[in-house]
Design an enzyme around this catalytic site. Structure first.
Site, PDB file in Angstrom:
ATOM      1  N   ASN A   1      36.123  44.556  44.390  1.00  0.00           N
ATOM      2  CA  ASN A   1      36.888  44.833  43.172  1.00  0.00           C
ATOM      3  C   ASN A   1      35.875  44.814  42.029  1.00  0.00           C
ATOM      4  OD1 ASN A   1      38.500  44.858  40.921  1.00  0.00           O
ATOM      5  ND2 ASN A   1      39.433  42.844  41.278  1.00  0.00           N
TER       6      ASN A   1
ATOM      7  N   LYS B   1      36.226  45.577  38.992  1.00  0.00           N
ATOM      8  CA  LYS B   1      36.786  45.228  37.673  1.00  0.00           C
ATOM      9  C   LYS B   1      36.257  46.194  36.602  1.00  0.00           C
ATOM     10  CE  LYS B   1      37.424  40.588  39.365  1.00  0.00           C
ATOM     11  NZ  LYS B   1      37.685  39.197  39.074  1.00  0.00           N
TER      12      LYS B   1
ATOM     13  N   SER C   1      35.925  34.050  44.484  1.00  0.00           N
ATOM     14  CA  SER C   1      34.561  33.525  44.679  1.00  0.00           C
ATOM     15  C   SER C   1      34.091  33.609  46.133  1.00  0.00           C
ATOM     16  CB  SER C   1      34.441  32.106  44.142  1.00  0.00           C
ATOM     17  OG  SER C   1      34.759  32.077  42.749  1.00  0.00           O
TER      18      SER C   1
ATOM     19  N   GLU D   1      44.846  35.528  46.306  1.00  0.00           N
ATOM     20  CA  GLU D   1      43.780  35.132  45.391  1.00  0.00           C
ATOM     21  C   GLU D   1      44.259  34.000  44.491  1.00  0.00           C
ATOM     22  OE1 GLU D   1      40.819  38.595  44.791  1.00  0.00           O
ATOM     23  OE2 GLU D   1      42.441  38.855  43.372  1.00  0.00           O
TER      24      GLU D   1
ATOM     25  N   HIS E   1      46.833  42.666  40.414  1.00  0.00           N
ATOM     26  CA  HIS E   1      45.767  41.663  40.301  1.00  0.00           C
ATOM     27  C   HIS E   1      46.134  40.662  39.206  1.00  0.00           C
ATOM     28  CE1 HIS E   1      41.872  39.856  39.437  1.00  0.00           C
ATOM     29  NE2 HIS E   1      41.528  40.211  40.654  1.00  0.00           N
TER      30      HIS E   1
ATOM     31  N   GLY F   1      36.415  34.142  39.958  1.00  0.00           N
ATOM     32  CA  GLY F   1      35.335  34.194  38.980  1.00  0.00           C
ATOM     33  C   GLY F   1      34.859  32.832  38.521  1.00  0.00           C
TER      34      GLY F   1
ATOM     35  N   GLU G   1      44.505  39.417  36.895  1.00  0.00           N
ATOM     36  CA  GLU G   1      44.044  39.789  35.546  1.00  0.00           C
ATOM     37  C   GLU G   1      44.984  40.806  34.906  1.00  0.00           C
ATOM     38  OE1 GLU G   1      40.061  40.801  36.750  1.00  0.00           O
ATOM     39  OE2 GLU G   1      39.693  38.684  37.188  1.00  0.00           O
TER      40      GLU G   1
HETATM   41  P1  PGA Z   1      35.642  36.927  42.303  1.00  0.00           P
HETATM   42  O1  PGA Z   1      36.889  37.908  42.023  1.00  0.00           O
HETATM   43  O2  PGA Z   1      35.164  37.257  43.699  1.00  0.00           O
HETATM   44  O3  PGA Z   1      34.626  37.277  41.250  1.00  0.00           O
HETATM   45  O4  PGA Z   1      36.146  35.543  42.214  1.00  0.00           O
HETATM   46  C1  PGA Z   1      37.818  38.199  43.016  1.00  0.00           C
HETATM   47  C2  PGA Z   1      38.896  39.087  42.456  1.00  0.00           C
HETATM   48  O5  PGA Z   1      39.290  38.893  41.296  1.00  0.00           O
HETATM   49  O6  PGA Z   1      39.389  39.994  43.140  1.00  0.00           O
END
Ligand code: PGA
Length: 250
Positions: free
Chosen positions: A10, A12, A213, A167, A95, A173, A97
């Site tokens: 992803n 982003k 992560s 998630e 997602h 993150g 976010e």
């Molecule tokens: P991350 O993000 O691996 O940077 O924690 C995962 C995601 O948001 O899909």
């Protein structure tokens, strides 16, 4: 039948079109692994060049979002036909976010999931709890609710081809990964929920990713769990490390 693992990056809001081409060039040789479906979910403006750049490789291109209407006066949105015509095969839906910053709800997630299936795009449906919800011990209830709403009016055949990404928001993150046991607990609960809503065959077919992560150091342990069928990877998807995640079994 064993489920094939699916590891998706992803990206982003990272990578301009020219940066995307450079990154794909770097990652292409590193992500070859016939045991795994590999997907790069990229910003909308990168989809067309990315599709071209991954021709004749094992990489599929996905989008990070999509609107649930066919077309019309929805300034700034991307339609399902735009994605299929551009060559996107997958789309991330809901997602955390998008839920947090762009007011997406379980109901809009459901509309988008139905639209994606209507257009033959595989949805990667995201769910996950906050740290407060985890501490309160209501995370499984919360995720069951998210899943049940996301799958309203989705047929069993459609559900079989869906991908769910679990998630935990507190792990995204932050560098704080859920332990393999914590991730497995919830992924198993999601599969049980799918079995309740549909049947055993659907629950056995659907693929459930862990995200939050995930990196080259923890991927193998997470992916060894029986109900974790892949990963949705943010930060580490922009680095050569992504190749190590995809090749976790080598
Ligand atoms: P991350 O993000 O691996 O940077 O924690 C995962 C995601 O948001 O899909």
């Amino acid at each position: 039948m064993a489920r094939k693992k699916i590891i998706a990056g992803n990206w982003k809001m990272n990578m301009t079109p020219s940066q995307a081409l450079e990154l794909i060039d770097t990652l292409k040789p590193l992500v070859a692994n016939d045991d795994v479906d590999v997907v790069f979910c990229v910003p909308a403006i990168d989809i067309i060049p990315a599709v071209e750049a991954v021709k004749d490789t094992n990489i599929a291109i996905g989008a990070e979002n999509m609107y649930f209407e066919e077309k019309g006066a929805y300034t700034g949105e991307i339609s399902p036909d735009m994605l299929t015509d551009a060559g996107a095969k997958y789309v991330i839906i809901g997602h955390s976010e998008r839920r947090e910053y762009f007011a997406e709800t379980d109901e809009t997630v459901n509309k988008k999931v139905l639209k994606a299936f209507e257009h033959g795009i595989t949805p990667i449906i995201c769910c996950g709890e906050s740290l407060t919800q985890r501490k309160q011990g209501i995370y499984v209830d919360w995720i069951r609710m998210q899943i049940k709403i996301a799958f309203q009016n989705v047929t069993a055949d459609q559900a079989k081809s869906a991908v769910i990404a679990y998630e935990p928001i507190w792990a995204i993150g932050t560098g704080e990964t859920a332990t393999a046991d914590q991730a497995e607990e919830v992924c198993a609960a999601i599969r049980a929920c799918i079995k309740e809503v549909y049947d055993e065959a659907t629950a056995e077919a659907i693929r459930i990713q862990y995200g939050g992560s995930m990196n080259a150091g923890n991927a193998a342990e997470l992916l060894a769990k029986p109900d974790i069928d892949g990963g949705l990877v943010g930060g580490a998807a922009l680095k050569p490390d992504f190749g190590k995640i995809v090749n976790y079994n080598k």
